[in-house]
Design a protein around this motif. Structure first.
Motif, mmCIF file in Angstrom:
data_model
loop_
_atom_site.group_PDB
_atom_site.id
_atom_site.type_symbol
_atom_site.label_atom_id
_atom_site.label_comp_id
_atom_site.label_asym_id
_atom_site.label_seq_id
_atom_site.Cartn_x
_atom_site.Cartn_y
_atom_site.Cartn_z
ATOM 1 N N SER A 132 -0.318 12.867 17.896
ATOM 2 C CA SER A 132 0.678 13.751 17.286
ATOM 3 C C SER A 132 0.178 14.195 15.908
ATOM 4 N N VAL A 133 0.331 15.484 15.637
ATOM 5 C CA VAL A 133 -0.056 15.979 14.313
ATOM 6 C C VAL A 133 1.210 16.066 13.462
ATOM 7 N N PRO A 134 1.188 15.497 12.257
ATOM 8 C CA PRO A 134 2.384 15.543 11.414
ATOM 9 C C PRO A 134 2.800 16.984 11.155
ATOM 10 N N LEU A 135 4.127 17.197 11.045
ATOM 11 C CA LEU A 135 4.649 18.550 10.866
ATOM 12 C C LEU A 135 4.067 19.221 9.637
ATOM 13 N N SER A 136 3.940 18.458 8.547
ATOM 14 C CA SER A 136 3.455 19.050 7.310
ATOM 15 C C SER A 136 2.048 19.619 7.510
ATOM 16 N N VAL A 137 1.224 18.890 8.238
ATOM 17 C CA VAL A 137 -0.144 19.351 8.487
ATOM 18 C C VAL A 137 -0.128 20.570 9.402
ATOM 19 N N GLU A 138 0.728 20.522 10.421
ATOM 20 C CA GLU A 138 0.835 21.638 11.359
ATOM 21 C C GLU A 138 1.222 22.919 10.619
ATOM 22 N N LYS A 139 2.203 22.760 9.720
ATOM 23 C CA LYS A 139 2.685 23.921 8.967
ATOM 24 C C LYS A 139 1.570 24.508 8.108
ATOM 25 N N LYS A 140 0.842 23.620 7.472
ATOM 26 C CA LYS A 140 -0.202 24.054 6.548
ATOM 27 C C LYS A 140 -1.280 24.861 7.270
ATOM 28 N N THR A 141 -1.730 24.327 8.421
ATOM 29 C CA THR A 141 -2.774 25.043 9.157
ATOM 30 C C THR A 141 -2.244 26.375 9.681
ATOM 31 N N ALA A 142 -0.964 26.382 10.065
ATOM 32 C CA ALA A 142 -0.372 27.621 10.556
ATOM 33 C C ALA A 142 -0.325 28.665 9.434
ATOM 34 N N LEU A 143 -0.026 28.193 8.225
ATOM 35 C CA LEU A 143 0.080 29.081 7.079
ATOM 36 C C LEU A 143 -1.265 29.716 6.756
ATOM 37 N N LYS A 144 -2.293 28.867 6.763
ATOM 38 C CA LYS A 144 -3.622 29.371 6.397
ATOM 39 C C LYS A 144 -4.283 30.105 7.547
ATOM 40 N N LYS A 145 -3.619 30.054 8.696
ATOM 41 C CA LYS A 145 -4.141 30.711 9.892
ATOM 42 C C LYS A 145 -5.547 30.242 10.239
ATOM 43 N N GLU A 146 -5.834 29.001 9.981
ATOM 44 C CA GLU A 146 -7.138 28.495 10.385
ATOM 45 C C GLU A 146 -6.957 27.539 11.556
ATOM 46 N N LYS A 147 -8.054 27.351 12.264
ATOM 47 C CA LYS A 147 -7.979 26.446 13.410
ATOM 48 C C LYS A 147 -7.967 25.002 12.900
ATOM 49 N N ALA A 148 -7.125 24.205 13.511
ATOM 50 C CA ALA A 148 -7.072 22.806 13.093
ATOM 51 C C ALA A 148 -8.396 22.117 13.411
ATOM 52 N N ILE A 149 -8.825 21.273 12.489
ATOM 53 C CA ILE A 149 -10.079 20.566 12.733
ATOM 54 C C ILE A 149 -9.806 19.404 13.683
ATOM 55 N N ALA A 150 -10.698 19.255 14.641
ATOM 56 C CA ALA A 150 -10.585 18.121 15.542
ATOM 57 C C ALA A 150 -11.978 17.627 15.893
ATOM 58 N N LYS A 151 -12.059 16.346 16.148
ATOM 59 C CA LYS A 151 -13.334 15.772 16.555
ATOM 60 C C LYS A 151 -13.150 15.107 17.908
ATOM 61 N N PRO A 152 -14.236 15.006 18.670
ATOM 62 C CA PRO A 152 -14.087 14.315 19.955
ATOM 63 C C PRO A 152 -13.810 12.830 19.742
ATOM 64 N N MET A 153 -12.930 12.331 20.601
ATOM 65 C CA MET A 153 -12.623 10.898 20.534
ATOM 66 C C MET A 153 -13.878 10.080 20.815
ATOM 67 N N PHE A 154 -14.607 10.564 21.836
ATOM 68 C CA PHE A 154 -15.790 9.814 22.271
ATOM 69 C C PHE A 154 -17.014 10.651 21.968
ATOM 70 N N PRO A 155 -17.955 10.203 21.203
ATOM 71 C CA PRO A 155 -18.035 8.869 20.601
ATOM 72 C C PRO A 155 -17.609 8.809 19.142
ATOM 73 N N HIS A 156 -17.283 9.949 18.515
ATOM 74 C CA HIS A 156 -17.079 9.939 17.058
ATOM 75 C C HIS A 156 -16.026 8.938 16.600
ATOM 76 N N LEU A 157 -14.787 9.148 17.121
ATOM 77 C CA LEU A 157 -13.704 8.300 16.651
ATOM 78 C C LEU A 157 -13.830 6.882 17.179
ATOM 79 N N LEU A 158 -14.440 6.764 18.362
ATOM 80 C CA LEU A 158 -14.609 5.438 18.942
ATOM 81 C C LEU A 158 -15.539 4.595 18.069
ATOM 82 N N LEU A 159 -16.574 5.222 17.556
ATOM 83 C CA LEU A 159 -17.482 4.503 16.662
ATOM 84 C C LEU A 159 -16.743 4.112 15.382
ATOM 85 N N HIS A 160 -15.871 5.016 14.931
ATOM 86 C CA HIS A 160 -15.075 4.690 13.757
ATOM 87 C C HIS A 160 -14.173 3.493 14.045
#
Lengths: 111, 358, 155
Positions: free
Chosen positions: B213-241
């Motif tokens: 889930s993306v927090p509402l405040s973050v969702e609003k901010k990205t919507a305002l700036k009209k930029e694509k939300a940054i995301a990383k693949p779960m595997f392997p990036h976040l898994l290593l984290h």
């Protein structure tokens, strides 16, 4: 009523095993123990034999004490953990670099 | 030569699983750090599932043998003190991180549509984990266990209507006695872990289905700036984290276990008075403090009953919060519920501190 | 000939070193677990046990009685002629407890139908060796039965 075709044999099996168990059990239980099969003995302790002393709370406190061996073991553990973290970080950084170049890490294939 | 990778893939469809894992993206933003709590909890649960059965190799669950068997684990069995202490500290860390997981989810409104069921399963697990922590304390059957058992099994008695039945169920008799230990043993090693595992499975599957889930405040901010939300693949990036997190957590866990091994109190003596300053575990201190401050009578209701009923109402409200928070359901900011969250967090911390130090 | 580039790709090297480091850590952590699990309780057998003479005399000829030798079951046999023999009651096949059959004058193990004669020698069925026989010593007030004085009875 097609399902009865499969249910019936299963039920038959169930009833069969039920009967089997009912008839089998009393037979097993009917074996009466023979009278006086054992004989009493007294143990002769060997010379110099001491019964093991019961453990007390002070033994527990002793076991909880921090020893040099434990500190050493802990240090080795942290060393290994830091080593693995270091190695993981290297790989993670490589993954990151490849990912932003448009490669999916691990396969080196374009997405 | 046999191509092992191909052979395995043919049988269990590794490619499908890996393909799914590859697609899973995790949003990256300034609140991302709270996403790691779940992984850490899972890791600690794994530690408990390993160390618990290890202790069962030597623990004897009966009133006359339990205390001695724990003594033996601490003194005689090689590394018994370590295994027991790791089990003890992992439970404490698990509850602490569960509190963090709970408050962060509550404050970021991650429970909003369509994740209500994830929240409900999470709350169920939270209760089970707390009860697991409590029941674990009773198993050494030392002095502390005895008073924990008495107080803990007395409290549900103030619940209206069902109270006495619950007490009877927990104690296995009128009083806390040898039979109570076996009940808590069955709960601690059998029923509760199984419940936890089943609900955990649903929880984890739901998280995979809905994604993070993306927090509402973050969702609003990205919507305002009209930029694509940054995301990383779960595997392997976040898994290593996650792996790094768990390694550090494991190091902390073992360090705590070595520096402060779990204690063992005096053997149970039914005739001894309660020792000075006997308190519940830290995660129940806030309840203890509230009950201590309750007046004997509150609006002509007995104080204890008022306290327990009040706590149950609060727990009910929190559990059903996704259905109360209409604004969050419509994807609007809900500052009132944020305030409720902040106040409860502060109250929890303050009450725990007061209970601990006073 | 010298290769221009390494045969080992960078990725394989990284993954290999991570897995290598992890397995070292896991091995280090498993050590206490294995030591914990493989602890063996040392329960010594008694040096000897004594059976009161009155009890010995009460045994009917051609019958046997079990006795406790520490946690080991023993069996004391009185033959028809009144001779006393003591054996470990553990079958040498798979450690079941044997019983004496007065009709055939044999020790019988019900688990896998093993037979020993009244001297403890394995004669039929799967048991690979004779029953362990205990040392016996007659004293005024009783019989001393000892494991140390025992030996494998010969055929």
């Amino acid at each position: 009523m097609n399902y009865l075709k499969t249910v019936k044999p299963v039920m038959a099996c169930g009833i069969f095993f039920l009967c089997f168990s009912v008839f089998k059990v009393p037979e097993l239980l009917c074996q009466e123990p023979e009278d006086a099969m054992t004989i009493a003995v007294t143990e002769i302790k060997e010379e110099g034999y001491e019964p093991p002393a019961g453990l007390s709370l002070s033994d527990v406190e002793n076991a909880r004490k921090l020893t040099n061996k434990r500190i050493y073991g802990l240090a080795v553990l942290w060393l290994l953990i830091l080593l693995v973290i270091f190695l993981v970080r290297i790989q993670a950084r490589d993954d990151e670099k490849l990912y932003w170049k448009g490669y999916y890490s691990g396969t080196n294939k374009l997405e | 030569m046999i191509d092992l990778k191909k052979e395995i893939n043919e049988r269990i469809g590794m490619d499908t699983i890996l393909g799914l894992a590859r697609k899973k993206m995790v949003p990256v933003h300034r609140h991302s750090v709270w996403y790691y709590m779940g992984g850490m909890l899972l890791f600690l649960f794994f530690i408990q599932v390993v160390t618990g059965p290890l202790l069962l190799f030597y623990y004897k669950p009966s009133a006359d043998a339990a205390y001695r068997s724990i003594t033996e684990i601490m003194v005689k069995i090689p590394y018994g003190w370590l295994i027991r202490s790791v089990h003890h500290w992992a439970s404490n860390l698990m509850i602490a991180i569960a509190f963090i997981h709970f408050f962060s989810t509550f404050l970021l409104k991650a429970y909003r549509r369509p994740r209500e069921l994830t929240w409900l399963t999470g709350m169920a697990m939270f209760m089970v984990v707390l009860f697991l922590g409590y029941s674990g304390y009773t198993l050494p059957f030392d002095e502390r266990s005895f008073f924990a058992l008495n107080v803990g099994t007395d409290m549900p008695g103030t619940m209206p209507v069902v109270g006495q039945y619950v007490v009877g169920f927990l104690r296995g008799g009128e009083m806390v006695g040898p039979q109570t230990l076996n009940r808590f043993f069955a709960l601690h090693v059998g029923i509760l872990p199984l419940c936890l595992m089943a609900v955990l499975f649903v929880h984890v599957v739901l998280v995979q289905v809905h994604g993070m889930s993306v927090p509402l405040s973050v969702e609003k901010k990205t919507a305002l700036k009209k930029e694509k939300a940054i995301a990383k693949p779960m595997f392997p990036h976040l898994l290593l984290h996650d792996l790094v997190n768990c390694l550090i957590l494991f190091g902390v866990l073992v360090t705590l276990a070595v520096l402060i091994p779990s204690e063992l109190g005096q053997e149970i003596d039914y005739l001894k008075p309660a020792p000075e300053g006997v308190k519940p575990d830290w995660f129940f201190l806030w309840v203890y403090q509230i009950l201590k401050w309750m007046p004997t009578y509150l609006f002509s209701i007995e104080g204890e009953i008022a306290g327990i009923v009040g706590l149950m109402l609060v727990a009910g409200f929190i559990t059903l919060v996704p259905f109360f928070n209409r604004k969050a359901q419509r994807n609007e900011l809900s500052p009132f519920f944020t305030m409720v969250g902040v106040i409860s967090l502060l109250a929890f911390l303050a009450l725990t501190a007061v209970g601990y130090f006073l | 000939m010298r290769l221009r580039e390494s045969l080992l790709s960078r990725r394989k090297f990284f993954i290999g070193s991570v897995l290598g480091g992890l397995s070292m850590l896991v091995a280090y952590v498993l050590n206490p677990v294995v030591r914990f699990l493989f602890h063996r309780e040392k329960i010594p057998l008694p040096g000897a046990v004594k059976v009161a003479m009155s009890d010995v005399e009460a045994i009917a000829p051609n019958s046997a009685r079990y006795f406790e030798y520490g946690h080991l079951p023993g069996i004391l046999l009185k033959t028809e002629r009144g001779e006393l023999r003591a054996f470990s009651a553990k079958c040498t096949h798979l450690d079941c407890t044997v019983q004496y059959e007065p009709e055939s004058r044999k020790f019988y193990c019900a688990c896998h139908k093993g037979y020993f004669d009244d001297k403890g020698v394995n004669i039929a069925g799967p048991p690979p060796s004779p029953l362990l026989s205990f040392g016996m010593e007659r004293q005024e007030d009783g019989m001393i039965i000892s494991y140390q004085g025992g030996r494998k009875s010969k055929g």
